[in-house]
Design a protein around this motif. Structure first.
Motif, PDB file in Angstrom:
ATOM      1  N   LEU A  21       2.555   4.618 -14.114  1.00  0.00           N
ATOM      2  CA  LEU A  21       1.567   5.697 -14.041  1.00  0.00           C
ATOM      3  C   LEU A  21       1.823   6.631 -12.864  1.00  0.00           C
ATOM      4  O   LEU A  21       1.253   7.723 -12.801  1.00  0.00           O
ATOM      5  N   ALA A  22       2.679   6.222 -11.925  1.00  0.00           N
ATOM      6  CA  ALA A  22       2.908   7.024 -10.722  1.00  0.00           C
ATOM      7  C   ALA A  22       3.420   8.435 -11.023  1.00  0.00           C
ATOM      8  O   ALA A  22       2.958   9.408 -10.396  1.00  0.00           O
ATOM      9  N   PRO A  23       4.363   8.629 -11.964  1.00  0.00           N
ATOM     10  CA  PRO A  23       4.797  10.003 -12.259  1.00  0.00           C
ATOM     11  C   PRO A  23       3.667  10.894 -12.764  1.00  0.00           C
ATOM     12  O   PRO A  23       3.638  12.093 -12.461  1.00  0.00           O
ATOM     13  N   ALA A  24       2.733  10.329 -13.529  1.00  0.00           N
ATOM     14  CA  ALA A  24       1.600  11.116 -14.017  1.00  0.00           C
ATOM     15  C   ALA A  24       0.690  11.530 -12.871  1.00  0.00           C
ATOM     16  O   ALA A  24       0.141  12.643 -12.859  1.00  0.00           O
ATOM     17  N   VAL A  25       0.528  10.649 -11.885  1.00  0.00           N
ATOM     18  CA  VAL A  25      -0.269  10.988 -10.703  1.00  0.00           C
ATOM     19  C   VAL A  25       0.419  12.105  -9.928  1.00  0.00           C
ATOM     20  O   VAL A  25      -0.229  13.051  -9.454  1.00  0.00           O
ATOM     21  N   GLU A  26       1.736  12.016  -9.788  1.00  0.00           N
ATOM     22  CA  GLU A  26       2.516  13.065  -9.120  1.00  0.00           C
ATOM     23  C   GLU A  26       2.312  14.414  -9.810  1.00  0.00           C
ATOM     24  O   GLU A  26       2.044  15.434  -9.154  1.00  0.00           O
ATOM     25  N   ALA A  53       4.511  -4.498 -12.369  1.00  0.00           N
ATOM     26  CA  ALA A  53       5.299  -3.266 -12.312  1.00  0.00           C
ATOM     27  C   ALA A  53       4.886  -2.287 -13.405  1.00  0.00           C
ATOM     28  O   ALA A  53       5.175  -1.085 -13.307  1.00  0.00           O
ATOM     29  N   TRP A  54       4.219  -2.774 -14.441  1.00  0.00           N
ATOM     30  CA  TRP A  54       3.721  -1.900 -15.502  1.00  0.00           C
ATOM     31  C   TRP A  54       2.840  -0.789 -14.927  1.00  0.00           C
ATOM     32  O   TRP A  54       2.888   0.358 -15.397  1.00  0.00           O
ATOM     33  N   LEU A  55       2.074  -1.113 -13.905  1.00  0.00           N
ATOM     34  CA  LEU A  55       1.182  -0.118 -13.303  1.00  0.00           C
ATOM     35  C   LEU A  55       1.955   1.025 -12.653  1.00  0.00           C
ATOM     36  O   LEU A  55       1.471   2.159 -12.598  1.00  0.00           O
ATOM     37  N   ALA A  56       3.158   0.734 -12.163  1.00  0.00           N
ATOM     38  CA  ALA A  56       3.953   1.769 -11.496  1.00  0.00           C
ATOM     39  C   ALA A  56       4.375   2.869 -12.456  1.00  0.00           C
ATOM     40  O   ALA A  56       4.744   3.962 -12.026  1.00  0.00           O
ATOM     41  N   GLY A  93      -0.576   3.409  -9.270  1.00  0.00           N
ATOM     42  CA  GLY A  93      -1.003   3.213 -10.642  1.00  0.00           C
ATOM     43  C   GLY A  93      -2.370   2.572 -10.741  1.00  0.00           C
ATOM     44  O   GLY A  93      -3.208   2.975 -11.562  1.00  0.00           O
ATOM     45  N   ARG A  94      -2.607   1.583  -9.901  1.00  0.00           N
ATOM     46  CA  ARG A  94      -3.912   0.924  -9.931  1.00  0.00           C
ATOM     47  C   ARG A  94      -5.010   1.874  -9.469  1.00  0.00           C
ATOM     48  O   ARG A  94      -6.110   1.885 -10.042  1.00  0.00           O
ATOM     49  N   ARG A  95      -4.716   2.692  -8.464  1.00  0.00           N
ATOM     50  CA  ARG A  95      -5.700   3.682  -8.016  1.00  0.00           C
ATOM     51  C   ARG A  95      -5.985   4.699  -9.118  1.00  0.00           C
ATOM     52  O   ARG A  95      -7.117   5.168  -9.263  1.00  0.00           O
ATOM     53  N   ALA A  96      -4.977   5.045  -9.893  1.00  0.00           N
ATOM     54  CA  ALA A  96      -5.184   5.986 -10.998  1.00  0.00           C
ATOM     55  C   ALA A  96      -6.138   5.405 -12.032  1.00  0.00           C
ATOM     56  O   ALA A  96      -7.053   6.092 -12.516  1.00  0.00           O
ATOM     57  N   GLU A 151       0.828  -1.204   0.000  1.00  0.00           N
ATOM     58  CA  GLU A 151       0.000   0.000   0.000  1.00  0.00           C
ATOM     59  C   GLU A 151       0.866   1.259   0.000  1.00  0.00           C
ATOM     60  O   GLU A 151       1.794   1.384   0.790  1.00  0.00           O
ATOM     61  N   GLY A 152       0.564   2.169  -0.915  1.00  0.00           N
ATOM     62  CA  GLY A 152       1.333   3.393  -1.069  1.00  0.00           C
ATOM     63  C   GLY A 152       2.453   3.272  -2.080  1.00  0.00           C
ATOM     64  O   GLY A 152       3.181   4.234  -2.312  1.00  0.00           O
ATOM     65  N   SER A 153       2.599   2.112  -2.704  1.00  0.00           N
ATOM     66  CA  SER A 153       3.670   1.875  -3.672  1.00  0.00           C
ATOM     67  C   SER A 153       3.325   2.445  -5.042  1.00  0.00           C
ATOM     68  O   SER A 153       2.201   2.911  -5.287  1.00  0.00           O
ATOM     69  N   GLY A 154       4.288   2.366  -5.960  1.00  0.00           N
ATOM     70  CA  GLY A 154       4.039   2.813  -7.319  1.00  0.00           C
ATOM     71  C   GLY A 154       2.950   2.003  -7.998  1.00  0.00           C
ATOM     72  O   GLY A 154       2.107   2.549  -8.716  1.00  0.00           O
ATOM     73  N   VAL A 155       2.954   0.680  -7.786  1.00  0.00           N
ATOM     74  CA  VAL A 155       1.908  -0.161  -8.367  1.00  0.00           C
ATOM     75  C   VAL A 155       0.556   0.186  -7.766  1.00  0.00           C
ATOM     76  O   VAL A 155      -0.452   0.283  -8.476  1.00  0.00           O
TER      77      VAL A 155
END
Length: 313
Positions: free
Chosen positions: A208-213, A203-206, A156-159, A149-153
Motif C-alpha cells: 500500500l506504500a506506493p498508493a500513499v506516496e 509484507a503484504w501491507l507494504a 501500509g498499516r497507517r493507511a 517505524e516509517g517502513s513500508g509495512v
C-alpha cells in the motif's frame, strides 16, 4: 575457473543473490520472493530459489564463502541460521555460510568505507552504526508488530487505519479509500487485511506504500500526514545513534527511489561534513553481501578492497 563467493540480500518482499569472483566481477544473479525470517510467507524456499538461479551452471566447489544478509535475522536468531545452513547444503555448497543483518550489506553495497551509518526503509526500517564492518549500535528494526517505524509495512498499516477512521467518522475523507482492498466497506477491509497478511505475511501491507506516496503528492491530507510522520520517525532513529565518522547511507526502496519520503528525510538531515550516499536499487544489497563474503574469504588481504569497489561500482 576462479574462486567464487555468494552474497544474498533477503528482504520482506524480495530476495536477490549475486555470485562474484574474487576479483569483484559478477558471475551470476538470481532473485525470488521475500525471505524476511519474521514476516515473509516462505523465506527458505525464496532463498533456495534465488541461490540456485544465481549459481546456474557454475561449479559449486569453487564457492569459498557466502554471506546471507537477511531482514529479521537478528530477532529470528538461531532459526535464521538453521534455515540458511539448510539452504546452503541443499544447493550443494560446502563450508558454513554467515548470516548478517541486511543493514550491513546495504552499507557495504554503497561504500567500501569500513565505518559509518545506514538508514534503511523498505518493507521494514532500522538505523544502525557500522564500525570496522561490525554493527555497533541500532535504533529500531524490531519487526512490524512493535517497531519498524516509517517502513513500508508501517505506512501500509497507517493507511488502513486512516481509511477505517474515515469510514466510521473519526476522521475526514481520504483518497486512500480507493487504494485499500475491501470496496470501502469497513468489515471487508478488515477481512482483506487479515487474509492478505495470513497468505503473504506482514509484507503484504507494504504494497500500500506506493498508493500513499501517490496520494500524498496529490495533496491528500491523510496521506501527507502519514509520510511526514514516517520521515520524522526515521530521522529520530538516525539521531538516536548520535554522530559517527564515515558516510550516512540511505537504503531500502523507500529511500533509494525518488520518493517524497526520501525527499523529507534528506531535507531533515544535517551536520557539518556529513556525506549522504543513496544505495542503488536492484541488487546493490546482494553485491554488498558478496563484498562482505570477499572480505571473509580473504581477511586482511588488500585485494578485497579494490574488488569490493569494483563489485559495487
Amino acid at each position: 575457473m576462479t574462486a567464487l563467493v555468494v552474497g544474498i540480500d533477503g528482504g520482506g518482499t524480495g530476495t536477490r543473490c549475486v555470485v562474484a569472483t574474487h576479483g569483484g566481477e559478477v558471475a551470476g544473479r538470481g532473485h525470488a520472493g521475500g525471505s524476511n525470517a519474521l514476516s515473509s510467507a516462505a523465506p527458505e524456499a525464496a532463498l533456495r530459489t534465488a541461490l540456485r538461479a544465481a549459481l546456474g551452471g557454475l561449479p559449486a566447489d569453487r564457492v569459498t564463502a557466502g554471506v546471507f544478509a537477511l531482514a529479521g535475522s537478528g530477532p529470528a536468531g538461531e532459526r535464521a541460521g538453521a534455515m540458511v545452513a539448510e539452504v546452503w547444503r541443499a544447493c550443494g555448497l560446502a563450508g558454513p555460510p554467515v548470516v548478517v543483518p541486511d543493514t550491513l550489506a546495504a552499507f557495504a553495497g554503497a561504500t567500501a568505507e569500513p565505518s559509518g551509518t545506514v538508514l534503511v526503509a523498505g518493507t521494514g526500517a532500522v538505523a544502525t552504526r557500522v564500525t570496522e564492518w561490525r554493527l555497533t549500535a541500532r535504533a529500531d528494526g524490531y519487526g512490524w508488530i512493535v517497531g519498524d517505524e516509517g517502513s513500508g509495512v508501517w505506512i501500509g498499516r497507517r493507511a488502513v487505519r486512516a481509511v477505517l477512521a474515515a469510514l466510521d467518522g473519526r476522521a475526514g475523507p481520504t483518497a486512500l479509500r480507493d487504494a485499500v482492498p475491501g470496496g470501502g466497506v469497513a468489515e471487508r477491509i478488515v477481512d482483506a487485511v487479515h487474509t492478505g497478511v495470513a497468505e503473504a505475511g506482514p509484507a503484504w501491507l507494504a504494497r500500500l506504500a506506493p498508493a500513499v506516496e501517490e496520494a500524498a503528492r496529490a495533496g491528500d491530507a491523510a496521506a501527507l500526514d502519514i509520510v511526514r510522520e514516517a520521515a520524522g520517525r526515521l530521522l529520530a532513529a538516525v539521531r538516536a545513534l548520535g554522530p559517527s565518522p564515515g558516510p550516512l547511507v540511505l537504503a531500502g526502496s523507500l529511500l533509494s527511489e525518488p520518493t517524497l519520503l526520501a525527499e523529507l528525510v534528506r531535507g531533515g538531515l544535517g551536520g557539518p561534513g556529513l556525506t549522504v550516499l543513496t544505495a542503488r536499487s536492484g541488487d546493490a544489497g546482494a553485491r554488498g553481501a558478496a563484498a562482505l563474503a570477499l572480505r571473509r574469504s580473504r581477511p586482511g588481504a588488500p585485494a578485497p578492497v579494490s574488488a569490493h569497489r569494483r563489485l559495487i561500482s
